[in-house]
Each structure stands twice: as C-alpha cells, then as structure tokens.
Design an enzyme around this catalytic site. Sequence first.
Site, PDB file in Angstrom:
ATOM      1  N   ASP A 181       0.863  -1.185   0.000  1.00 24.79           N
ATOM      2  CA  ASP A 181       0.000   0.000   0.000  1.00 24.79           C
ATOM      3  C   ASP A 181       0.897   1.233   0.000  1.00 24.79           C
ATOM      4  OD1 ASP A 181      -3.295   0.369   1.214  1.00 24.79           O
ATOM      5  OD2 ASP A 181      -2.017   2.039   0.545  1.00 24.79           O
ATOM      6  N   ASP A 250      -8.730  -1.450  -4.789  1.00 26.01           N
ATOM      7  CA  ASP A 250      -9.927  -0.639  -4.988  1.00 26.01           C
ATOM      8  C   ASP A 250     -10.028  -0.159  -6.423  1.00 26.01           C
ATOM      9  OD1 ASP A 250      -7.730   0.923  -5.074  1.00 26.01           O
ATOM     10  OD2 ASP A 250      -8.548   2.544  -3.838  1.00 26.01           O
ATOM     11  N   CYS A 291     -10.023 -17.212 -13.938  1.00 28.25           N
ATOM     12  CA  CYS A 291      -9.294 -16.042 -13.456  1.00 28.25           C
ATOM     13  C   CYS A 291     -10.199 -14.827 -13.662  1.00 28.25           C
ATOM     14  CB  CYS A 291      -7.939 -15.901 -14.153  1.00 28.25           C
ATOM     15  SG  CYS A 291      -7.992 -15.164 -15.796  1.00 28.25           S
ATOM     16  N   CYS A 308     -13.214   5.707  -7.449  1.00 31.94           N
ATOM     17  CA  CYS A 308     -13.158   5.363  -6.037  1.00 31.94           C
ATOM     18  C   CYS A 308     -13.610   6.511  -5.158  1.00 31.94           C
ATOM     19  CB  CYS A 308     -11.747   4.965  -5.654  1.00 31.94           C
ATOM     20  SG  CYS A 308     -11.165   3.635  -6.688  1.00 31.94           S
ATOM     21  N   CYS A 368      -5.432 -16.916 -19.168  1.00 30.22           N
ATOM     22  CA  CYS A 368      -5.294 -18.308 -18.734  1.00 30.22           C
ATOM     23  C   CYS A 368      -5.889 -19.283 -19.735  1.00 30.22           C
ATOM     24  CB  CYS A 368      -5.878 -18.503 -17.329  1.00 30.22           C
ATOM     25  SG  CYS A 368      -7.670 -18.689 -17.290  1.00 30.22           S
TER      26      CYS A 368
HETATM   27 ZN   LIG Z   1      -8.739 -16.652 -17.295  1.00 31.75          ZN
END
Ligand SMILES: [Zn+2]
Length: 390
Positions: A181, A250, A291, A308, A368
């Site tokens: 962070d 976020d 994913c 945000c 993926c």
């Molecule tokens: Zn994927």
Amino acid sequence: MGSYRELLAQVKSEITEIDAPRSHDLHAQKSGPLFVDVRERDEWLEGHIPGAVHVPRGFLESRIEQVVPDRATPIVVYCAGGARSAFAVKALAELGYTGAVSLAGGYTDWKRNGYETQTPRSLDEGQRSRYSRHLLIPEVGEAGQLKLLDSRVLLVGAGGLGSPSSLYLAAAGVGRLGIIDADVVDESNLQRQIAHSIQTLGEPKVLSAKATIEALNRDVEVVPYQERLTSENVDRILADGWDVIVDGADNFPTRYLVNDASVWHNIPVVHGSIYRFEGQVTVLKPQAGPCYRCLFPQPPPPELAPSCAEGGVLGVLPGIIGSLQANETLKLLLGIGDSLVGRLMLFDALNAEFTEVAIRRDPNCPVCGENPRITEYVDYVEFCAAGTPA
Ligand SMILES: [Zn+2]
C-alpha cells in the site's frame, strides 16, 4: 494380590515382545508395521521413532480406533522401557487388535542401539494457549496451526478489505503477512479501515497496519511494501514467495495486474470488492477455476467505471467481505473445506442477503486460456488516481 512386578511378568507372558534390532528391521521395511508411541507428551516431544504416531497410554483405548481403524494392522507399541507398552498391547488385544507387539526395552533401548530418532516440531506453551481454540478443532489441530505459522500471505491494500483480513489472519497465526500500500492514513479512512487509528493519522498505512498487527500477535512477521503495485515491481514482490494473495484493491488497473501476475506465478487470489451496500468475494485459483479475465477480459472504459472517490461504502461492509476473504484464505492454507473457486458470492447488506453465481473458466481467456493473447503486464490508464482506497 500380586505385586506390580508379578503383574507385569504376567502381562508380558500373554503378549508378544520384540527387541530393538528386530523392531529396527521392521521399521526399515517399506510397508512395515505402524509404530505407536504410548508415552506422555513431554517424552514424545524430546524425541521419538521416526514415523511413529503418538497415542498416550491414558488415551489409548479411546483414541486407537480413530488412529488405526483396521484391527488387523501390524503395530509395534513402544514406551520408554517396555512396561507401559506391554500393558498397552494387552489392552489392544482386548479391543480386538490382532497384530500388536511390544518393543522390549522401549525407546531407551532403541536409542542405545544408535537407531535414528526424530524430534517433533511443536507449539510452545504460549502458543498452545494462544491458539487453544484452533487446537480444539480436529480440522486445524497442532499440525494445522504449525502450517498456518509457516504460511505466507500477501495482502494487496491495507484499506477497507485489507484491514479486517490482515487482522484476522494475524490473530489466527499466519506467520508472514506482506502488505502492499502506498497511501498514508487519512481521517476519512477510519470509518472502516480498522487496522488504523487516530494515533497513526498521516503515517504510511503499511507501517500503521504493521504496528497494529505486531501488537496483536508477535508470531507474525509483517513485510511492508510502501509502494503502489505496478508492472515494474509486481514480479519482485511476488518473488518473495507467497502462498495466497488477498486482493483488496480498490481499482481496476491493480486488479488486472494482480490477476495476470497470479496466473503467471501460479498463486491463488482471494478476491474481494465492495461498493455502497454490495460486496463480492471469490477465489481465483489458476488452472483450477476461472481467473478475473475469464469473467471480465478487459477493464471497463474509465468513463464507465465508478471512480473510487465517488464510491461510498457502508462502514461495516468491508469488515464482512474482508472477513470472508480471511476465511477463504485460512481454508486454502489448511487445505480444508470447499473454497469459492468457481463461485462468486455476492452480499447485499441492505437486504442481508447472500447469493451465489457459478463462474467458469473461459477457454478463450486472454491470460489463462488455451491461446493467451496477453503475455506481458498491461498498465491500464489510472482512473482512480485521485480517489481514496476502499
Ligand atoms: Zn482466465
């Protein structure tokens, strides 16, 4: 009435004894007998025969069926000198165990012959007390607690979601927590980010969280990364070795970065997000389930994404979603239960309602899938730069 000596001699005449060299031969066999140590816990902790199971004499009758369900199993029972094990073998025979023998001379003779021993790793007194409520759960127990103490979890964000998840993981004794962070603690964070306090206003969040966690549990080592996760530093941070990533980011650029990195580094991600009264949580485990890009191949255009700064949130909501993330993380680390792989759990705080959506891997996923189109980190336009973290 006979003496103890007479009783022992009587019992020994009714059972089978084998000496240390014979036991050693059996121990060396690939599918040899099971060695059962019936000594007390402190004796066991000072060393035992490798591969043996520990069932103290006082619990033998009540626990042996759990440890050895098959009563025909060949068993070598041992204690320190061969007396307690003789009585134990007699008791086992009465319970129907047909293949139990006693190691004459016991562990003392085993050691005197120079045979190998093993010293078990165990929790110390303080840890036994601290984690006693885990030790009472068979699915965790001492072995599970030791596993947690050896575990390493990386938290992306020390904000609304990172606060509760890191505190619960620390309390549970997860031994190493990395926290990423770049921000400092702001007054507007304190409505929900419970890892921080009035005392740490203006301090880097990673250091504020580190202090809170260290005050909670000295078993936990906190590795602070006071930086924003980027394509430049993500490989370096992941190379530090993590079992699970808790994504409390976020913003979309970080979320996609975490996703792509987790697929390429093969680390499961416990994903959480919150908005106003709604939260969601799932587990993105590479190869085992979808994913993030299987669900959302690309981030929304900046003008459609709720920034945000505008995204208000009920103060308790991150506590609920972050706790669910900690729950999923502990299950992954312990290898227990059904994880949220392939399931997106949604929580509506206003209606107090959980719903669940099945989510699937996309064979055409750009990251993926079978023919990935994205093979390098993408730095998306920052559309949350001025916002405050969730
Ligand atoms: Zn994927």
